[in-house]
Enzyme design. Sequence first.
Site, PDB file in Angstrom:
ATOM      1  N   ARG A 114       1.286  -1.210   0.345  1.00  0.00           N
ATOM      2  CA  ARG A 114      -0.100  -0.162   0.003  1.00  0.00           C
ATOM      3  C   ARG A 114       1.110   1.279   0.512  1.00  0.00           C
ATOM      4  O   ARG A 114       0.412   2.666   0.024  1.00  0.00           O
ATOM      5  CB  ARG A 114      -0.960  -0.159   1.519  1.00  0.00           C
ATOM      6  CG  ARG A 114      -1.805   1.733   1.766  1.00  0.00           C
ATOM      7  CD  ARG A 114      -2.379   1.259   1.793  1.00  0.00           C
ATOM      8  NE  ARG A 114      -2.674   0.198   3.300  1.00  0.00           N
ATOM      9  CZ  ARG A 114      -2.291   0.362   4.239  1.00  0.00           C
ATOM     10  NH1 ARG A 114      -2.002   1.701   4.442  1.00  0.00           N
ATOM     11  NH2 ARG A 114      -2.230  -0.475   4.961  1.00  0.00           N
TER      12      ARG A 114
ATOM     13  N   TYR B 106     -15.918  17.712 -15.069  1.00  0.00           N
ATOM     14  CA  TYR B 106     -15.988  16.450 -14.862  1.00  0.00           C
ATOM     15  C   TYR B 106     -16.959  16.167 -14.034  1.00  0.00           C
ATOM     16  O   TYR B 106     -17.134  16.992 -12.508  1.00  0.00           O
ATOM     17  CB  TYR B 106     -14.694  15.127 -15.059  1.00  0.00           C
ATOM     18  CG  TYR B 106     -14.670  14.600 -14.316  1.00  0.00           C
ATOM     19  CD1 TYR B 106     -15.405  13.153 -15.859  1.00  0.00           C
ATOM     20  CD2 TYR B 106     -14.525  13.286 -13.428  1.00  0.00           C
ATOM     21  CE1 TYR B 106     -15.589  12.030 -15.977  1.00  0.00           C
ATOM     22  CE2 TYR B 106     -14.944  12.228 -13.149  1.00  0.00           C
ATOM     23  CZ  TYR B 106     -15.254  11.598 -14.866  1.00  0.00           C
ATOM     24  OH  TYR B 106     -15.650  10.292 -14.357  1.00  0.00           O
TER      25      TYR B 106
ATOM     26  N   ASP C 120      -6.837  20.099 -13.781  1.00  0.00           N
ATOM     27  CA  ASP C 120      -7.135  19.110 -14.690  1.00  0.00           C
ATOM     28  C   ASP C 120      -6.651  18.512 -15.659  1.00  0.00           C
ATOM     29  O   ASP C 120      -7.497  19.548 -16.646  1.00  0.00           O
ATOM     30  CB  ASP C 120      -8.418  17.914 -14.267  1.00  0.00           C
ATOM     31  CG  ASP C 120      -9.051  16.802 -14.720  1.00  0.00           C
ATOM     32  OD1 ASP C 120      -8.347  16.489 -14.946  1.00  0.00           O
ATOM     33  OD2 ASP C 120     -10.005  16.237 -14.376  1.00  0.00           O
TER      34      ASP C 120
ATOM     35  N   LYS D 111      -7.739   7.344 -19.473  1.00  0.00           N
ATOM     36  CA  LYS D 111      -8.190   8.073 -21.037  1.00  0.00           C
ATOM     37  C   LYS D 111      -7.487   7.960 -21.281  1.00  0.00           C
ATOM     38  O   LYS D 111      -6.585   6.929 -21.971  1.00  0.00           O
ATOM     39  CB  LYS D 111      -9.151   9.189 -20.651  1.00  0.00           C
ATOM     40  CG  LYS D 111      -9.978   9.754 -18.934  1.00  0.00           C
ATOM     41  CD  LYS D 111     -11.288   9.025 -18.808  1.00  0.00           C
ATOM     42  CE  LYS D 111     -12.321   9.134 -18.412  1.00  0.00           C
ATOM     43  NZ  LYS D 111     -11.998  10.192 -17.304  1.00  0.00           N
TER      44      LYS D 111
END
Length: 390
Positions: free
Chosen positions: A48, A100, A174, A199
């Site tokens: 992690r 978004y 972003d 994406k």
Amino acid sequence: MKQWGPSTSAIHSGVEVDASTGAIIQPIHMSSVYVQPEPGEFKYDYGRSMNPDFYPLEAALAALEHADHATVVSSGVGAMSCLLGLLDEGARIVMPTDVYGGTYRLFQRIFAQVGIRIEQIDMTDLDLVDKALRGGSHTTILYAESPTNPLLFVYDLREISIIAKRYGAISVLDSTFASPIFQNGISLGFDVVLHSCSKYLGGHSDIVAGCLMTNNLEIKQKLDFTRTSMGLHSDPFTMFLLRRSLKTLPLRMARHQSNAMILAEYLEGHRMVRRVLYPGLKSHPQHHIAVRQMHGFSGMMSVEFDVDTSAVSKLIAGFRLFTLAESLGGVESLVEQPALMTHMKIPANIRKAHGLADALVRFSVGIEDAEDLVDDLDRALSALSPSKID
Ligand SMILES: *Cc1c(COP(=O)(O)O)cnc(C)c1O
């Protein structure tokens, strides 16, 4: 040393031949836990927090974005969640009206729930940006997205980063729609650039991942700490696929953009089209800004067809190559209706106020043959129009 060009970075940055085997492709480390020769003595302890697969990937991502550091995380939304580690009590996020849908949901529903103040403004108006940031005594994140999803607004990123700096706000961009190939927010003055790697960076519609880039070591350390503390890490196999995808990113982006330009010009000239929103078109309201701050216009466009709202779904159903699906940036062309899909989380009255029409159709233009894509649109539009005798 001279910085490599994007195609060289995409292939070579962060890549080291595996010392134990000579493998030219780096192995995947699936181990969740690592042996410690002495208690507390280790390079890696637990999956992690640290994994040997993080670093080569982060080196490549940073090189592509022209940034010093990158942090790879679970998703684009995971990257935004990481920003929590930069905020304190009373903090604010100032963001655009067009963002978004998942960003809207995370900030307005989750961050706001724990007392972070969220303000949405029209970022094409620099006076509004100045007014929103002026005089705040708490930590403020100026959160921009450009080009925006789905209305393709392009904000003046250099000017916005200057205003943010003036008032001590942390500027975050972003840059998912542009990819690092067409826009470098750190060079435009932003403190942090984030991407949904699900994406364009992943590019094959087969991974969910995200990343954040910065030149500020203190911010990088806080983001890493937050990733570990909140469990926002990416898994080894996803990181492997992402590193593999990056090698063809410059090639793919060039094709996404040339196909999109052809389709945008075709659609703009079609009698059944009201308007085409694509930053590469001269008719785009911020085309002049896009030319200045982007190296290309990418493969996303939104279109308002001059048909009844009820006919939009019929039109979409008529496409063969544009598949109806959310997401974007993969090699295959996709189409979606934001008001009913990706942006349904935004209340209808707010969507309307922000100019997001129910009939708006968003295209993620893939890397197929442009001619086939034009034919597909042409056929579907002709099938819809009442036969006309000219
Ligand atoms: C998809 C997307 C995100 C969210 O990324 P995930 O990887 O799906 O979490 C953020 N911003 C933009 C602009 C996006 O298109």
